[in-house]
Write a protein that holds these residues in place. Structure first.
Motif, mmCIF file in Angstrom:
data_model
loop_
_atom_site.group_PDB
_atom_site.id
_atom_site.type_symbol
_atom_site.label_atom_id
_atom_site.label_comp_id
_atom_site.label_asym_id
_atom_site.label_seq_id
_atom_site.Cartn_x
_atom_site.Cartn_y
_atom_site.Cartn_z
ATOM 1 N N HIS A 125 0.863 -1.172 0.000
ATOM 2 C CA HIS A 125 0.000 0.000 0.000
ATOM 3 C C HIS A 125 0.908 1.234 0.000
ATOM 4 C CE1 HIS A 125 -3.877 1.918 0.902
ATOM 5 N NE2 HIS A 125 -3.200 2.727 1.681
ATOM 6 N N ILE A 126 0.713 2.130 -0.972
ATOM 7 C CA ILE A 126 1.543 3.330 -1.087
ATOM 8 C C ILE A 126 0.649 4.553 -1.006
ATOM 9 C CG2 ILE A 126 3.055 4.662 -2.597
ATOM 10 C CD1 ILE A 126 4.216 2.059 -3.590
ATOM 11 N N ARG A 127 1.061 5.498 -0.171
ATOM 12 C CA ARG A 127 0.304 6.736 0.007
ATOM 13 C C ARG A 127 1.236 7.918 -0.214
ATOM 14 N NH1 ARG A 127 -2.312 9.158 5.482
ATOM 15 N NH2 ARG A 127 -3.404 10.889 4.488
ATOM 16 N N ILE A 128 0.918 8.739 -1.214
ATOM 17 C CA ILE A 128 1.654 9.975 -1.459
ATOM 18 C C ILE A 128 0.898 11.067 -0.711
ATOM 19 C CG2 ILE A 128 2.490 11.610 -3.183
ATOM 20 C CD1 ILE A 128 2.526 9.254 -5.183
ATOM 21 N N LEU A 129 1.490 11.529 0.390
ATOM 22 C CA LEU A 129 0.812 12.464 1.288
ATOM 23 C C LEU A 129 0.619 13.825 0.636
ATOM 24 C CD1 LEU A 129 2.793 11.441 4.448
ATOM 25 C CD2 LEU A 129 0.497 10.731 3.849
ATOM 26 N N PRO A 130 -0.478 14.483 0.869
ATOM 27 C CA PRO A 130 -1.552 14.170 1.799
ATOM 28 C C PRO A 130 -2.686 13.357 1.171
ATOM 29 C CG PRO A 130 -1.900 16.379 0.974
ATOM 30 C CD PRO A 130 -0.657 15.838 0.302
ATOM 31 N N GLY A 131 -2.479 12.807 -0.002
ATOM 32 C CA GLY A 131 -3.534 12.095 -0.720
ATOM 33 C C GLY A 131 -3.915 10.751 -0.111
ATOM 34 N N GLU A 132 -4.855 10.110 -0.774
ATOM 35 C CA GLU A 132 -5.307 8.787 -0.368
ATOM 36 C C GLU A 132 -4.273 7.742 -0.795
ATOM 37 O OE1 GLU A 132 -8.169 7.956 1.310
ATOM 38 O OE2 GLU A 132 -8.335 10.118 1.598
ATOM 39 N N GLY A 133 -4.199 6.675 -0.060
ATOM 40 C CA GLY A 133 -3.301 5.588 -0.405
ATOM 41 C C GLY A 133 -3.945 4.652 -1.407
ATOM 42 N N GLN A 134 -3.132 3.769 -1.963
ATOM 43 C CA GLN A 134 -3.647 2.789 -2.908
ATOM 44 C C GLN A 134 -2.845 1.504 -2.819
ATOM 45 O OE1 GLN A 134 -2.979 3.974 -7.021
ATOM 46 N NE2 GLN A 134 -1.237 5.212 -6.406
ATOM 47 N N SER A 135 -3.505 0.394 -3.066
ATOM 48 C CA SER A 135 -2.809 -0.878 -3.179
ATOM 49 C C SER A 135 -2.187 -0.936 -4.552
ATOM 50 C CB SER A 135 -3.782 -2.046 -2.996
ATOM 51 O OG SER A 135 -4.222 -2.114 -1.672
ATOM 52 N N VAL A 136 -0.978 -1.461 -4.624
ATOM 53 C CA VAL A 136 -0.281 -1.568 -5.896
ATOM 54 C C VAL A 136 0.010 -3.036 -6.184
ATOM 55 C CG1 VAL A 136 0.704 0.747 -5.788
ATOM 56 C CG2 VAL A 136 1.954 -1.137 -4.774
ATOM 57 N N ARG A 137 0.100 -3.368 -7.435
ATOM 58 C CA ARG A 137 0.357 -4.770 -7.791
ATOM 59 C C ARG A 137 1.829 -4.980 -8.112
ATOM 60 N NH1 ARG A 137 0.062 -5.300 -13.548
ATOM 61 N NH2 ARG A 137 -0.659 -3.328 -14.413
ATOM 62 N N TRP A 138 2.283 -6.179 -7.825
ATOM 63 C CA TRP A 138 3.668 -6.546 -8.067
ATOM 64 C C TRP A 138 3.864 -6.774 -9.554
ATOM 65 C CZ3 TRP A 138 5.804 -11.622 -9.181
ATOM 66 C CH2 TRP A 138 7.197 -11.654 -9.127
ATOM 67 N N LEU A 139 4.912 -6.168 -10.129
ATOM 68 C CA LEU A 139 5.193 -6.300 -11.550
ATOM 69 C C LEU A 139 6.419 -7.164 -11.821
ATOM 70 C CD1 LEU A 139 4.565 -2.599 -12.634
ATOM 71 C CD2 LEU A 139 2.988 -4.545 -12.779
ATOM 72 N N GLY A 140 7.180 -7.453 -10.785
ATOM 73 C CA GLY A 140 8.393 -8.255 -10.920
ATOM 74 C C GLY A 140 9.553 -7.593 -10.207
ATOM 75 N N GLY A 141 10.428 -8.406 -9.668
ATOM 76 C CA GLY A 141 11.580 -7.867 -8.944
ATOM 77 C C GLY A 141 11.129 -6.978 -7.805
ATOM 78 N N ASP A 142 11.632 -5.764 -7.762
ATOM 79 C CA ASP A 142 11.279 -4.803 -6.710
ATOM 80 C C ASP A 142 10.414 -3.677 -7.266
ATOM 81 O OD1 ASP A 142 12.815 -6.213 -4.800
ATOM 82 O OD2 ASP A 142 14.636 -5.297 -5.584
ATOM 83 N N THR A 143 9.627 -3.990 -8.296
ATOM 84 C CA THR A 143 8.801 -2.999 -8.975
ATOM 85 C C THR A 143 7.321 -3.311 -8.802
ATOM 86 O OG1 THR A 143 10.543 -2.662 -10.617
ATOM 87 C CG2 THR A 143 8.355 -1.853 -11.186
ATOM 88 N N PHE A 144 6.565 -2.264 -8.498
ATOM 89 C CA PHE A 144 5.120 -2.366 -8.308
ATOM 90 C C PHE A 144 4.455 -1.307 -9.168
ATOM 91 C CE2 PHE A 144 7.189 -4.152 -4.725
ATOM 92 C CZ PHE A 144 6.385 -5.191 -4.290
ATOM 93 N N GLY A 145 3.169 -1.462 -9.431
ATOM 94 C CA GLY A 145 2.509 -0.487 -10.278
ATOM 95 C C GLY A 145 1.049 -0.298 -9.946
#
Length: 80
Positions: free
Chosen positions: A25-45
């Motif tokens: 779950h990534i949240r760019i403050l002060p906005g709402e957070g979002q669940s992100v999906r794994w794309l491979g390695g250490d990358t999510f989207g």
């Protein structure tokens, strides 16, 4: 963890956690957070945005790169 860095003339503050659904779950403050999906390695989207974790270490990843269609941001891990 928390990450901070410059972005479009202001400071970006981002928090990363595991959501109730067990996904990253990534949240760019002060906005709402979002669940992100794994794309491979250490990358999510989410949509066209990519989140790449770099420089792994004993305290976690030292860097988070956010790649959006309109910008690329390099954030450092924050201890606060």
């Amino acid at each position: 963890g928390s990450y901070r860095g410059p972005g479009r003339g202001r400071r970006l503050n981002v928090t990363v956690s595991v959501g109730e659904d067990g996904r990253l779950h990534i949240r760019i403050l002060p906005g709402e957070g979002q669940s992100v999906r794994w794309l491979g390695g250490d990358t999510f989207g989410a949509g066209t945005t990519r989140f790449e974790f770099r420089a792994p270490g004993p305290e976690g990843f030292a860097e988070l790169r956010i790649d959006q269609v309109s910008g690329h941001y390099v954030l450092s891990r924050s201890t606060r």
